[in-house]
Design a protein around this motif. Sequence first.
Motif, short mmCIF file in Angstrom:
data_model
loop_
_atom_site.label_atom_id
_atom_site.label_comp_id
_atom_site.label_asym_id
_atom_site.label_seq_id
_atom_site.Cartn_x
_atom_site.Cartn_y
_atom_site.Cartn_z
N LYS A 1 3.73 5.28 -7.66
CA LYS A 1 3.06 5.20 -8.96
C LYS A 1 2.02 6.29 -9.15
N MET A 2 1.73 7.03 -8.09
CA MET A 2 0.66 8.03 -8.17
C MET A 2 1.07 9.22 -9.04
N ARG B 1 2.44 2.29 -3.32
CA ARG B 1 1.55 2.93 -4.30
C ARG B 1 1.89 4.40 -4.52
N ASN C 1 0.83 -1.20 0.00
CA ASN C 1 0.00 0.00 0.00
C ASN C 1 0.87 1.25 0.00
#
Length: 655
Positions: free
Chosen positions: A651-652, A648, A645
């Motif tokens: 990649k945002m 992530r 999590n």
Amino acid sequence: MKKNKIEVRTPINSQNSCGHCCCNEHTHEAPVHSSNFKLYLPAIISFIMLVIGMAIDYFDAIPFFKGYMRLAWYIIAYLPVGLPVLKEGWESIKKGNFFTEFFLMGVATIGAFGIGEYPEGVAVMVFYAVGELFQSAAVQRARGSIKALLDLRPDQALVLRDHNFIPVSPEEVEIGETIQVRVGEKVPLDGILHSTKGSYNTAALTGESKPDTLKKGDAIYAGSINLDHVIEIETTKVFKDSSIARILDMVQNATARKSKTELFIRKFAKVYTPIVTYLAIALTFLPYFFVKDYVFQDWLYRALIFLVISCPCALVISIPLGYFGGLGAASRNGILFKGASFLDTMTKVNTVVMDKTGTVTKGVFKIKDLIKDQIFTEDEFMNYLIAIETQSTHPIAKAILAYTTIEKQYQATDVEEIAGKGLKGRVNGKTVLVGNKSLMDFHQIEVPKETDTIIESIVMMAIDGKFAGYVTIADELKTDALEAISKMRNAGIETIIMLSGDKDTITQQVANQLGLDWAKGGLLPEDKLKEVEKLKKQPNTKIAFVGDGINDAPVLALSDVGIAMGGLGSDVAIETADVIIQNDQPSKIATAIQIGNSTRRIVWQNIVLAFGVKLIVLAMGAGGLASMWEAVFADVGVALLAILNAVRLQKMQWD
């Protein structure tokens, strides 16, 4: 100050008081690469042996796989992954730190062997080792953006000495020396471009992927990569004061400054670990006094499950990793946070106060309008004006001198400055006055009434006692200024204010163009400070101040979050600020807020996930409804989910 090695310490790698594995340096000193097989080998050996052993148990494939032979098999399977943990646990105990994750894992797995649950004891350690590998990979991935900055640290500079370019350490180059940078090399120090022009990759400094084209005389910053041809640069700063050295220092400091959430979790883990240890002991022995059919082995098994579940690894790993990921994502977008704490504070900001010049405007004055008497051509008018202004050092004079449509032909003599009004001199045998309306009034020169309504800075000129015309000088809005305001509104900023040292009429005009809530101009640094102090006294107000000049430093320090424009901003402003916008784009303010919000959201998702799952499985374990396999999921499984999590963030995308 010479630095031969730049090392970034992350919250994950740093030793801290909680004493958990995820907080000790030993865990992640070697980066995890697919080619580094040795790092994976212990887990692979143990896992293969575990699967083989469980298959033999299930199918009863080997009749003599019982007793001491079965125990020996599982001990051998346990050792590759278990020994490092037991060793770290023993080292911690020798230092007086009993309640570490190593201690919990060691007691639980050895206890599992003690009651004959060999496969479960091995499985706990195998999955723990796999979790460590995942953690290492996640840390390296989160480091990626910041490592790109570290890789930009130049190893050498080619400096001109004795008519030859010789390689020396960047720290040995002095201000004013000429350095050469070849194609594909990094610019080692800040300076002024001597070559005609060139194209440079500044992505790691500014977050912009588009190459930057510079011409002779433009400033160029250390860390940029030369894309075109061999260039020469005159250095303007020593290495320790250069942009790349300053960024490296900020990054190192940022990874050491913890957020309040992170500090709370570490304190919590320090208290939480001994509590669950004592609860596990109680769970083993207290039922003897209350349960009729008490079986020691059953309650010991429940206690061991309880210990495995209770490991706070998911929290201690994923929360620092989340913040570190936020710092890395920000740096990839040209934004430097000087600490994880400012990622948190940024999410609470509801009021943004901005300077004008250099923040939402380019800070470069240009001639906007030219109005002249018909008896002069434009070239004649500008030649008279430029001849006088050549003698001035005022910023407005520089804007006039940058007017490049004519060849400068006239020379001025007997130039004198009239304080607060302008200049007087002789050009081509004529008396020329250049300045403001007060200068014209002083010499009883009649000026057109239309000049009274002009908001921009105005420079008037009279020749031989007659009004000859005027030019207006204006700063330009940055290309993304309007977009910046819109994005800030969308990011939840309730109030946007402008405080400027420029005259109030100009400040109000810019504020109206941008649609700000209110603005005030004509302010000295102490006036800005007073205005921000008033705002801070308002209830539930969290202020971010955005500026770039030396005069903004006091307000940057006073505000809850100080944001400096790092490209053209003063060194004082950059050192005082908490957040640096590398490419001077005001739209990045909203991006900084969005990154802070995303980071905080992921951190709290991990906290809720870890506590939620652990509480459920703890209750099941205490009630005899969970086996060691559920315990493994509650510990290592939740940690892996939390790590994935947190990753992530890498990649945002933020608009």
